[in-house]
Design a protein around this motif. Structure first.
Motif, PDB file in Angstrom:
ATOM      1  N   ALA A 159      93.690 -42.030 -32.601  1.00 32.86           N
ATOM      2  CA  ALA A 159      93.189 -40.676 -32.353  1.00 32.86           C
ATOM      3  C   ALA A 159      92.610 -40.523 -30.957  1.00 32.86           C
ATOM      4  O   ALA A 159      92.727 -39.465 -30.336  1.00 32.86           O
TER       5      ALA A 159
ATOM      6  N   GLY B 141      94.393 -37.077 -31.122  1.00 34.50           N
ATOM      7  CA  GLY B 141      94.136 -36.552 -32.462  1.00 34.50           C
ATOM      8  C   GLY B 141      92.667 -36.315 -32.741  1.00 34.50           C
ATOM      9  O   GLY B 141      91.785 -36.810 -32.032  1.00 34.50           O
ATOM     10  N   ILE B 142      92.399 -35.554 -33.768  1.00 28.66           N
ATOM     11  CA  ILE B 142      91.015 -35.353 -34.220  1.00 28.66           C
ATOM     12  C   ILE B 142      90.651 -36.500 -35.158  1.00 28.66           C
ATOM     13  O   ILE B 142      91.483 -37.342 -35.484  1.00 28.66           O
ATOM     14  N   HIS B 143      89.405 -36.484 -35.638  1.00 30.84           N
ATOM     15  CA  HIS B 143      88.934 -37.539 -36.546  1.00 30.84           C
ATOM     16  C   HIS B 143      88.833 -36.953 -37.942  1.00 30.84           C
ATOM     17  O   HIS B 143      87.795 -36.424 -38.338  1.00 30.84           O
TER      18      HIS B 143
ATOM     19  N   SER C 193      88.723 -38.173 -40.898  1.00 31.06           N
ATOM     20  CA  SER C 193      87.786 -38.729 -41.892  1.00 31.06           C
ATOM     21  C   SER C 193      86.400 -38.115 -41.726  1.00 31.06           C
ATOM     22  O   SER C 193      85.669 -37.960 -42.700  1.00 31.06           O
ATOM     23  N   ARG C 194      86.029 -37.750 -40.522  1.00 36.52           N
ATOM     24  CA  ARG C 194      84.695 -37.173 -40.307  1.00 36.52           C
ATOM     25  C   ARG C 194      84.599 -35.813 -41.010  1.00 36.52           C
ATOM     26  O   ARG C 194      83.566 -35.473 -41.593  1.00 36.52           O
TER      27      ARG C 194
END
Ligand SMILES: Nc1nc2c(ncn2[C@@H]2O[C@H](COP(=O)(O)OP(=O)(O)OP(=O)(O)O)[C@@H](O)[C@H]2O)c(=O)[nH]1
Length: 306
Positions: free
Chosen positions: A10, A56-58, A60-61
């Protein structure tokens, strides 16, 4: 391999550059509390990816924040705003806006028209919220089922009754008893107007800190007049038939009534609506739409992942 050695794609440079309007997850299952009752919701949650170079974004956050802030908890507007703020905080430097769409069904107990009975009706709803540099935006969508009886069909049915009456009594003076008996026979109602189970799809842009879903549903049903029933005995069914007889509705009538009702709600900033009468005369639907203040307020909030 430990956490330090796990590759993180990411944060790498994107092989293909460009900002993205929305990146996130769609259709996440989440139990939560809405209007005091448990709801099995489905959630789309995401952020914009404004950093054109980050790959990419995170995700899971966002996923973990969603569960921690809303899982089995009341979905109030302050809670939704806090969740979106957390999504932005965890994507500092990457994202300027965060949004969420929450879908489910609210079950409301509805009493019968005459008898002391009641039952539950399911109302599909959608809550869409977005936090961006311009503020916190909230839209509420709900569906309401109702009965609509065609005014044209009612008039034609009345004329059929007149014709049958003229034919049966052939201009002779009939007694009250004779007419009364004829009216109670099948011959006394040679035609029945067609009624249809109809749907109103309402979308409102909200002001204030409340999520007045129940009030929205109650206002819409009051405006429409012949909401779908739950538990029904014969006395309730007759009352419903009479209510329909006094509430003849083209789809245009239903749309205008809802338009007026939504304009009168102090917490509605703008609305758009669509009514669908599933005709029993035709194999197609009769549809009418209305909106108020919608274009002035900018873009509609994203309804789910694009
Ligand atoms: N950004 C992104 N992640 C995806 C996608 N599909 C699956 N994922 C997975 O989502 C998982 C969670 O991503 P992150 O939030 O970056 O996980 P993480 O790096 O362990 O968590 P942080 O240390 O907080 O960044 C990763 O294993 C990704 O592979 C996708 O299309 N885009």
């Amino acid at each position: 391999m430990n956490i330090q050695t796990l590759p993180d794609m990411a944060i790498q440079n994107a092989p293909c550059h460009g900002a993205l309007d929305w990146v996130g997850m769609g259709d996440i299952a989440l139990p939560l509390i809405l209007c005091g009752q448990p709801v099995q919701a489905r959630v789309d949650i995401g952020v914009s990816l404004d950093d054109a170079n980050t790959r990419g974004i995170h995700m899971s956050r966002l996923y973990l924040a969603l569960g921690e802030e809303l899982g089995n908890r009341p979905a109030t507007l302050p809670a939704l705003r806090q969740l979106l703020q957390r999504c932005l905080d965890s994507h500092e430097g990457l994202s300027r806006s965060a949004s969420l769409v929450l879908r489910g069904e609210l079950l409301l107990e509805r009493t019968a028209l005459v008898s002391a009975l009641s039952g539950y009706k399911a109302y599909p709803f959608e809550i869409a919220v977005r936090l961006d540099p311009w503020g916190f935006h909230v839209e509420l969508q709900a569906e309401v089922g109702y009965s609509s009886t065609c005014p044209c069909s009612a008039a034609l049915s009345r004329q059929a009754t007149q014709n049958a009456f003229a034919q049966h009594f052939a201009k002779r003076l009939a007694s009250f008893e004779e007419v009364h008996e004829w009216l109670g026979s099948q011959a006394g109602m040679p035609a029945t107007p067609h009624s249809q189970r109809s749907q109103a799809h309402l979308r409102v842009r909200l002001t204030g800190d409340e999520l007045p879903l129940v009030e929205l549903l109650d206002s819409a049903e009051a405006a429409l007049g012949t909401a779908l029933q739950t538990a029904v005995k014969r006395a309730d069914e007759q009352a419903f038939a009479i209510a329909n007889g006094h509430n003849l509705l083209f789809c245009e009538d239903a749309a205008r009534r809802l338009d007026q009702a939504l304009k009168a709600l102090p917490w509605v900033e703008a609305h758009r609506l669509r009514v669908v009468h599933a005709e029993s005369l035709h194999a197609h639907d009769a549809v009418a739409c209305a909106s108020w203040g919608w274009a002035l307020g900018g873009q509609a909030l994203m309804s789910g992942a694009p």
